[in-house]
Enzyme design. Structure first.
Site, PDB file in Angstrom:
ATOM      1  N   ARG A  69       0.822  -1.206   0.000  1.00 30.10           N
ATOM      2  CA  ARG A  69       0.000   0.000   0.000  1.00 30.10           C
ATOM      3  C   ARG A  69       0.857   1.257   0.000  1.00 30.10           C
ATOM      4  O   ARG A  69       1.963   1.260   0.542  1.00 30.10           O
ATOM      5  CB  ARG A  69      -0.911   0.008   1.232  1.00 30.10           C
ATOM      6  CG  ARG A  69      -2.158  -0.812   1.089  1.00 30.10           C
ATOM      7  CD  ARG A  69      -2.673  -1.238   2.439  1.00 30.10           C
ATOM      8  NE  ARG A  69      -1.952  -2.421   2.865  1.00 30.10           N
ATOM      9  CZ  ARG A  69      -2.519  -3.572   3.216  1.00 30.10           C
ATOM     10  NH1 ARG A  69      -3.822  -3.675   3.236  1.00 30.10           N
ATOM     11  NH2 ARG A  69      -1.794  -4.607   3.568  1.00 30.10           N
ATOM     12  N   ASP A 105     -32.425  -7.637  -8.190  1.00 29.59           N
ATOM     13  CA  ASP A 105     -33.047  -8.946  -8.099  1.00 29.59           C
ATOM     14  C   ASP A 105     -33.840  -9.206  -9.374  1.00 29.59           C
ATOM     15  O   ASP A 105     -34.196  -8.264 -10.104  1.00 29.59           O
ATOM     16  CB  ASP A 105     -33.974  -9.017  -6.884  1.00 29.59           C
ATOM     17  CG  ASP A 105     -33.203  -9.175  -5.576  1.00 29.59           C
ATOM     18  OD1 ASP A 105     -31.998  -9.502  -5.654  1.00 29.59           O
ATOM     19  OD2 ASP A 105     -33.790  -8.956  -4.501  1.00 29.59           O
ATOM     20  N   GLU A 106     -34.138 -10.470  -9.608  1.00 25.53           N
ATOM     21  CA  GLU A 106     -34.786 -10.835 -10.868  1.00 25.53           C
ATOM     22  C   GLU A 106     -36.206 -10.300 -10.989  1.00 25.53           C
ATOM     23  O   GLU A 106     -36.732 -10.150 -12.094  1.00 25.53           O
ATOM     24  CB  GLU A 106     -34.788 -12.361 -11.032  1.00 25.53           C
ATOM     25  CG  GLU A 106     -35.781 -13.119 -10.152  1.00 25.53           C
ATOM     26  CD  GLU A 106     -35.343 -13.192  -8.700  1.00 25.53           C
ATOM     27  OE1 GLU A 106     -36.150 -13.593  -7.850  1.00 25.53           O
ATOM     28  OE2 GLU A 106     -34.182 -12.838  -8.402  1.00 25.53           O
ATOM     29  N   GLU A 159     -27.649 -11.790   2.617  1.00 25.26           N
ATOM     30  CA  GLU A 159     -26.460 -11.294   1.918  1.00 25.26           C
ATOM     31  C   GLU A 159     -26.520  -9.785   1.734  1.00 25.26           C
ATOM     32  O   GLU A 159     -25.496  -9.093   1.754  1.00 25.26           O
ATOM     33  CB  GLU A 159     -26.292 -12.010   0.576  1.00 25.26           C
ATOM     34  CG  GLU A 159     -27.103 -11.473  -0.589  1.00 25.26           C
ATOM     35  CD  GLU A 159     -28.601 -11.775  -0.491  1.00 25.26           C
ATOM     36  OE1 GLU A 159     -29.364 -11.223  -1.307  1.00 25.26           O
ATOM     37  OE2 GLU A 159     -29.000 -12.555   0.399  1.00 25.26           O
ATOM     38  N   ASP A 160     -27.729  -9.241   1.567  1.00 24.15           N
ATOM     39  CA  ASP A 160     -27.876  -7.793   1.411  1.00 24.15           C
ATOM     40  C   ASP A 160     -27.581  -7.060   2.715  1.00 24.15           C
ATOM     41  O   ASP A 160     -26.990  -5.979   2.721  1.00 24.15           O
ATOM     42  CB  ASP A 160     -29.280  -7.452   0.901  1.00 24.15           C
ATOM     43  CG  ASP A 160     -30.381  -8.169   1.678  1.00 24.15           C
ATOM     44  OD1 ASP A 160     -30.067  -8.952   2.608  1.00 24.15           O
ATOM     45  OD2 ASP A 160     -31.570  -7.968   1.352  1.00 24.15           O
TER      46      ASP A 160
END
Length: 739
Positions: free
Chosen positions: A429, A558-559, A646-647
């Site tokens: 870094r 989302d779908e 997961e969200d």
């Protein structure tokens, strides 16, 4: 008289011969063997260090011994602290296992009955829970001892005896090569040398109170002195809540601590009364420590003790601009971390102390480095610092505290990251990454060495948004919806008159067990549609750093989500101003349930929110990499097993990095009804088990982070000219207003 002269000459000559023999400057002729040939004798080995007084190694630091050794012997003890004082990474470290297996850290198994302190147990647990840990020593690049080396003060109850034997018997010790030793306290009363009581060989030291004389640059790591009460994870945030201008507080300079009457101690502490005025400069010391302090007290003790009791330390700490940090028995002091957290600019008064993490931190931006010999000039010096500089110093103390010092976990992980940067030098870094938000722990060099590839450093780049930043990714997670539903989602988001030029590509992640629809079933689009079949069919796969994602901005859908091109275009416009945050539509919130003493999750539409769900949100693609490589496997496995949360985990991660809430943008009014319409998700949202799982996730995530990183916000961003009294035809985002 002549006889006396001859006697003096003989004595002098004899003394000279003895001196020559001692210095090795005169060699005796080799003795001859029986056969008349000279017998070659090995000369006595020549030792550069004089012989020490013979005492058992564990008794050399007792009070009785230290009172009778000479100054020269004390210097010799200091010189022998590190027998491998010239060790550097290129001479005392084997890079080959690191190049082969990456930077992996192995912790020796703990032996039954072995005494170990809580602080050292925390260090070992943190390493074992980190992404660096390996249980296979054959894969390890770095080794950490399981025997407690933190407290090497022989008067301490935490002192481990026979450490030399225990360390030398380790099968992988190899003279300490590729080993890291943690230490907070060394030496004992009254001299407090830096001797650990055993030969560390070629091992690296992560040590508190280490002197610049003994510090081996780019090999050892100077760490801060922290107490056993220091938080294991998380830690409290700094106390600078607002950017107050002017930044002056009630006191200009404060200190409160011990004054040492016997043994080694700071001479500066004994002289603080010269600059103490009891008003804006409050420097207090007390003699009341130790069992026999009254036996040693001097003429000033009673007065100092009375003045000491008049002031409350926490009140002083939180209401002072500068905090004096003089040395104590050792070079380091607890006052250092206390000052950082309180946004009280540390005034360092400890000559020869290698400041913590000095290899990566520019302390001139967060502290005032003083000289013990110039104590009387300190008040004048701090009074002369401009208020703009003071504000800058205080802000930097807060960043450094929260980035590297607020918990034992951050101290340990920073130490490992520093060593990793040395080992993987090509991916190390930059100083800017270490010394600016969010810090080196969240700016992983394996992702990129270019600042422009991260969402945090755009303000420092003059060519902000000058190249493919203007493109947009749509990352749609497919499930087992009918094919026509997936067609609908792609058609509605493929781009219209407003945002077609922004769209770069569409990526569909197919996590369904059903086979992919035939190619002719997919709608025609003006941009490529890339379909990725999830190998493991798990929830975390939606956040994998796929090579197909070529743009910085990712629109995650989302779908069953349907957004107009106007809404997408506006969200992207907002995201350009806040590229480090999640920007999107469906908002959720957290709260503390005092009855159950746990965190709660709510989907009620209220005035504030703390999460924006990734079912319709935009964020930087770096968070895909951070989610995959920074978060522990245990949390991701939990998400995958539940097929949920997961969200929430992504929101936890981004808020922990940025210390900021997400941003909700205005959406069409029927969005709530659309999201809750006849789809596969409707039943899940109403399912009590689904909701209970999300409550559980909240608390598991908060436990791992050591704190609740989510932050509430009431900000909702409307389109430009949304509230202006202009013709609807002149408004850029009139569709959002109409809907």
């Amino acid at each position: 008289m002549q006889a006396k002269k001859r006697y003096l000459i003989l004595v002098s000559a004899g003394a000279c011969l003895v001196l020559l023999f001692y210095l090795g400057g005169l060699q005796l002729p080799a003795a001859r063997s029986r056969h008349g040939r000279s017998r070659i004798e090995q000369p006595w080995p020549h030792y550069s260090d004089p012989l020490q007084v013979f005492l058992p190694w564990d008794q050399t630091d007792t009070e009785e011994y230290n009172l009778h050794i000479s100054p020269r012997q004390k210097r010799d003890v200091n010189r022998s602290v590190y027998k491998s004082k010239r060790c550097r990474m290129d001479s005392c470290f084997d890079f080959s296992p690191c190049q082969k297996n990456g930077f992996k850290v192995y912790v020796y198994p703990q032996q039954k009955g072995e005494k170990i302190s809580e602080s050292y147990q925390n260090i070992l647990s943190i390493i074992e829970g980190s992404r660096f840990y390996t249980s296979d020593p054959g894969q390890a690049c770095l080794f950490v001892l399981s025997v407690d080396t933190l407290d090497r003060d022989q008067l301490s109850p935490q002192y481990v005896h026979n450490l030399k034997t225990k360390v030398q018997s380790l099968p992988l010790w190899n003279d300490g090569r590729n080993h890291l030793i943690f230490n907070l306290y060394s030496g004992t009363w009254p001299d407090y040398t830096e001797d650990l009581g055993f030969d560390i060989g070629q091992a690296m030291l992560a040590k508190a109170s280490i002197s610049t004389e003994n510090f081996r640059p780019s090999f050892d790591v100077s760490i801060p002195l922290f107490s056993k009460e220091h938080p294991r994870t998380g830690g409290e945030r700094g106390y600078l809540k607002y950017n107050t201008i002017p930044p002056f507080r009630k006191y200009m300079l404060v200190f409160k601590g011990k004054r040492y009457l016997t043994g080694i101690g700071s001479d500066a502490r004994n002289a603080l009364y010269h600059v103490h005025n009891g008003e804006d400069v409050v420097l207090l010391t007390t003699c009341k420590h130790g069992k026999d302090w009254q036996k040693h007290k001097d003429a000033r003790c009673d007065k100092d003790n009375a003045e000491y009791d008049k002031f409350d330390y926490k009140e002083m700490l939180h209401n002072s601009t500068f905090c004096l940090v003089p040395r104590g028995r050792r070079l380091g002091s607890f006052r250092f971390l206390e000052a950082l957290q309180a946004a009280c600019v540390p005034v360092m008064l400890s000559n020869g102390w290698e400041l913590p993490f000095s290899e990566i931190i520019d302390w001139n931006t967060a502290a005032v480095i003083g000289d013990e010999r110039l104590l009387l000039q300190i008040p004048t010096t701090v009074h002369s610092i401009h208020q703009d500089k003071i504000l800058s110093l205080r802000q930097q103390t807060q960043f450094l505290w929260e980035a590297y010092f607020s918990s034992v976990e951050k101290i340990v992980l920073t130490t490992l990251e520093i060593i990793q940067d040395r080992v993987l030098e090509h991916g190390s870094r930059s100083s800017l990454m270490w010394n600016s938000h969010p810090g080196g722990l969240f700016a992983l060099p394996q992702y990129s060495g270019y600042l422009g590839d991260f969402p945090f450093y755009y303000a420092t780049l003059v060519y902000l948004f000058s190249w493919p930043f203007w493109f947009l990714n749509i990352d749609s997670v497919g499930s087992c919806l009918p094919a026509e539903k997936n067609d609908e989602a792609i058609k509605s988001n493929k781009g219209g008159r407003n945002s077609l030029f922004l769209l770069f590509q569409i990526i569909v992640l197919w996590n369904c067990d059903k086979p992919l629809p035939a190619k002719h079933r997919w709608p025609a689009t003006s941009v490529p549609v890339i379909v990725i079949e999830g190998e493991n069919k798990v929830m975390s796969s939606r956040f994998l750093p796929y090579e197909n994602i070529l743009t910085d901005a990712v629109l995650s859908l989302d779908e069953d989500t349907v957004l107009s091109t106007t809404e997408v275009d506006f969200a992207f416009t907002v995201w350009q101003s806040f590229p480090e945050r999640i920007v999107g539509y469906p908002a959720r919130s957290h709260f503390w349930d005092s009855n159950k003493e746990r965190w709660g999750y709510t989907s009620k539409w209220t005035n504030d929110y703390s999460m924006v769900l990734t079912g319709a949100a935009m964020f930087h693609r770096y968070y895909h990499y951070l989610y995959t490589h920074y978060l522990p496997t245990s949390l991701k496995n939990m998400v995958d097993q539940l097929a949920n949360c997961e969200d929430i985990l992504m929101n936890f991660l981004v808020s922990a990095v940025t210390k900021l809430p997400p941003i909700k943008v205005t959406q069409k009014k029927q969005y709530k009804e659309t999201m809750m319409g006849q789809s596969s998700r409707a039943s899940r949202w109403a399912d009590p088990d689904h909701f209970a799982q999300r409550q559980t996730c909240m608390n598991k995530f908060a436990s791992w982070f050591g704190t609740m990183p989510l932050i509430h916000s009431q900000m909702r961003l409307d389109p430009v000219l949304f509230k202006d009294q202009v013709s609807i035809l002149r408004k850029k985002y009139r569709d959002i207003e109409r809907l």
